[in-house]
Write an enzyme that holds these catalytic residues in place. Structure first.
Site, PDB file in Angstrom:
ATOM      1  N   ASP A  10      37.122  40.428  40.759  1.00 25.53           N
ATOM      2  CA  ASP A  10      35.493  40.655  41.406  1.00 25.53           C
ATOM      3  C   ASP A  10      34.931  40.348  42.218  1.00 25.53           C
ATOM      4  OD1 ASP A  10      32.978  42.006  40.453  1.00 25.53           O
ATOM      5  OD2 ASP A  10      32.189  40.162  39.931  1.00 25.53           O
ATOM      6  N   ASP A  12      31.385  40.826  44.198  1.00 21.51           N
ATOM      7  CA  ASP A  12      30.205  39.797  44.178  1.00 21.51           C
ATOM      8  C   ASP A  12      30.059  39.375  43.370  1.00 21.51           C
ATOM      9  OD1 ASP A  12      29.275  41.243  46.620  1.00 21.51           O
ATOM     10  OD2 ASP A  12      28.947  42.671  45.422  1.00 21.51           O
TER      11      ASP A  12
END
Length: 217
Positions: A10, A12
């Site tokens: 991922d 953020d």
């Protein structure tokens, strides 16, 4: 360390320290557009989903035009001041070690393509990532599409693939795709929330990942 041929991250809250910036931009958007008040916890809970999904959760009933206005206003506030993306301490070194040990690295994110490409340049991670998938190219997490496409592109199967993320949506995507996962604490969701989805571990930061994969600790 190359037990996992494909490691998908991922963006953020996992690699980039952007939680406060995202929440601040959304809060400014709410004030600007006179949207209903939401708590910081409510704003953080949706991070990891696609932006339209976040808006639908926070402010149900908006028209397509209203949702587009929220998106453009948020983007303006997010980019205000010309801030560049900041990696968490040790993230670049950790990814370099993983790539050097033979793992293919990739990104699956709720960001749009333009935003991710800009931040890949700003952080210097573009050269380490073999492939990336964004929410404007695939169904939003926790649907498995991003992971399945990255697996197909890289030629790695479920048993060879690891998803690393700070939200329940990341770990649910991994479960839906049939892959292992590692949770990263301190991001969008709590450690207890991450543990509900049976990751092989929850670590404090991505900097700890090479040691975890090399030693199991």
């Amino acid at each position: 360390m190359a037990r996992y041929g494909l490691i998908v991250f991922d963006w953020d809250g996992t690699l980039v320290d952007s939680m406060a910036r995202i929440v601040g931009a959304m809060r400014a958007t709410m004030v600007d557009l006179a949207l209903p008040e939401r708590t910081d916890a409510e704003l953080r809970a949706g991070i990891g989903l696609g932006f339209d999904e976040v808006v639908d959760r926070l402010f149900p009933g908006l028209s397509r035009a209203e949702r587009a206005h929220v998106r453009s206003t948020f983007r303006d506030y997010f980019l205000e001041g010309g801030q560049s993306a900041q990696l968490f301490p040790g993230a670049h070194d950790a990814l370099s070690k993983l790539a050097g040990a033979g793992s293919t690295l990739a990104v699956a994110t709720g960001k749009g393509r333009a935003g991710l490409d800009q931040e890949l340049l700003e952080t210097g991670l573009g050269g380490l990532m073999v492939a990336t998938r964004c929410v404007d190219e695939c169904a939003s997490k926790p649907a498995p599409d991003m992971l399945l496409q990255l697996m197909d592109y890289s030629g790695h199967g479920r048993a060879e693939t690891l998803m690393v993320g700070d939200s329940e949506y990341d770990l649910l995507m991994a479960r839906n795709a049939g892959t292992a996962s590692v949770g990263v604490g301190g991001g969008a969701h709590t450690r207890d929330a991450l543990l509900r989805h049976a990751p092989i571990a929850v670590i404090g930061s991505v900097a700890e990942l090479p040691t975890l994969l090399a030693t199991g600790r």
